[in-house]
Design a protein around this motif. Structure first.
Motif, PDB file in Angstrom:
ATOM      1  N   VAL A  26       1.276  -1.903   0.041  1.00  0.00           N
ATOM      2  CA  VAL A  26      -0.441  -0.225  -0.473  1.00  0.00           C
ATOM      3  C   VAL A  26       0.652   1.234  -0.207  1.00  0.00           C
TER       4      VAL A  26
ATOM      5  N   ARG B   2      -2.192  10.172   1.417  1.00  0.00           N
ATOM      6  CA  ARG B   2      -2.984   9.120   1.180  1.00  0.00           C
ATOM      7  C   ARG B   2      -2.142   7.709   2.284  1.00  0.00           C
ATOM      8  N   SER B   3      -0.476   8.367   2.169  1.00  0.00           N
ATOM      9  CA  SER B   3       0.194   7.517   2.831  1.00  0.00           C
ATOM     10  C   SER B   3      -0.580   7.949   4.209  1.00  0.00           C
ATOM     11  N   SER B   6      -2.542   5.086   4.481  1.00  0.00           N
ATOM     12  CA  SER B   6      -2.200   3.678   4.372  1.00  0.00           C
ATOM     13  C   SER B   6      -2.033   3.439   5.607  1.00  0.00           C
TER      14      SER B   6
END
Lengths: 152, 229
Positions: A26, B2-3, B6
């Protein structure tokens, strides 16, 4: 302070490999790193399977000189893992061939650049405009233009 | 952004997995199937390595399916990469040490691979493990001398013959043993090389198939022209 027992260490290792693999999948933006993360994930899953068949104090399920051991570990997970490893290697090799093709067609392995390229090409093939949205995040640099054809 | 999402996802997953860890019992496998197989397979199949009697006896059909996956991966890899153009540039030969080592290792790897395949029903090992060693034996010369011609035609013939042999043995089991891939030819004396009926033959077919397919796939990857842009 008592030392942690062997089972906790081994299970933590197996789950740790799974978590590291998923983290890599991811978080990475480079395709080769994603492939390597999948390899780690597979290793963790295989280790977990092996552990599920372990029995304390039991021997390996092999009969030596006709003597059948009193207790043997579960042979079924071992048989599953044995084939899973080789199949995993074959699938990893196939993933690498896909990565090689992508690299030669688009010249990049960054998934953000690849996404831009793919969206552009799909829109071009379909004869529609690029998908847009007000909430679209800033895209970092557009990849190089696709060269002749796409596949040879 | 986004990280962070995640990271949060992975942290939650890790927490859930480690909670499970605390509840797992180590070294106390229930073994509902395994216990029965351990007890009956020495008399039923006659292979000293019980894992082999699972792979090629009780789960032989699954093994056939796994061979199909292997075949699909190798074929798809070959289709994706294609053949290099005639006279295409290739990497220069490796240094003296790697070339000599690959010449020395080739027969050794071949012998070790075949030994592991043939003794698959007696010792840890078998067609899958030995097949990978065979693939390494055939791939090593390509690493040392990238210009060497890899004869895909010969490898395809062996691959096809090995796959067909597996299915033919299975069909013979269907005719003479009543079930697809049923072991034939009696059990022999446990622990001797010629025992466990058709299982060694099946493992030889598996080993040849795994070896030729992986070698072919890696040769395709190695021969693919690197595009430096």
């Amino acid at each position: 302070m008592t030392p942690p027992d062997l089972g906790a260490i081994l299970f933590s290792g197996a789950f740790g490999l799974v978590v590291i693999g998923i983290l890599g999948i991811v978080m990475s933006t480079h395709l080769v790193r994603i492939v390597l993360s999948i390899v780690l994930l597979e290793t963790g899953a295989n280790l977990l399977l092996m552990l599920s068949g372990y029995r304390a104090g039991a021997a390996a399920p092999i009969i030596i000189d006709g003597v059948i051991p009193a207790a043997m570990v579960d042979p079924v997970p071992q048989a599953l893992v044995l084939t899973a490893i080789v199949i995993g290697v074959a699938v990893q090799a196939f993933m690498m061939t896909l990565v090689l093709r992508l690299r030669s067609v688009y010249g990049t392995l960054d998934i953000r650049e690849l996404r831009t390229c793919l969206e552009r090409d799909i829109a071009q093939e379909a004869g529609i405009g690029l998908p847009t949205s007000d909430n679209l995040p800033e895209t970092p640099g557009v990849g190089p233009v696709r060269t002749q054809g796409g596949d040879a | 952004m986004r990280s962070y999402v995640s990271l949060l996802f992975v942290a939650g997953l890790a927490f859930l997995l480690f909670v499970i860890t605390g509840q797992l019992e180590f070294g106390a496998a229930p073994m509902r199937v395994g216990q029965a197989i351990n007890q009956t397979s020495p008399a039923e199949v006659g292979a000293a390595n019980i894992v082999t009697s699972v792979v090629l006896g009780y789960r032989a059909l699954d093994t056939l399916g796994e061979l199909a996956i292997l075949f699909t991966a190798a074929t798809a890899g070959g289709l994706m990469l294609g053949r290099p153009r005639a006279g295409a540039a290739h990497d220069p030969d490796a240094g003296f040490i790697l070339r000599t080592a690959s010449d020395l290792l080739f027969p050794l790897l071949l012998v070790v691979g075949l030994f592991i395949i043939v003794h698959g029903h007696l010792t840890p090992g078998g067609g899958f493990q030995g097949g990978v060693i065979l693939a390494a034996a055939f791939f090593l010369p390509l690493l040392a001398r990238p210009g060497t011609h890899f004869n895909h035609a010969v490898f395809s013939v062996f691959e096809g013959l090995a796959g067909a042999a597996f299915i033919v043995i299975g069909l013979l089991g269907l005719v003479y043993g009543g079930e697809f891939l049923a072991p034939l030819l009696g059990q022999g004396e446990m622990g001797s090389l010629l025992s466990a009926g058709t299982l060694p033959l099946l493992y030889i077919a598996v080993g040849l198939k795994v070896g030729t397919e992986l070698a072919g796939l890696m040769a395709h990857i190695a021969a693919y022209e690197a595009v430096d842009s």
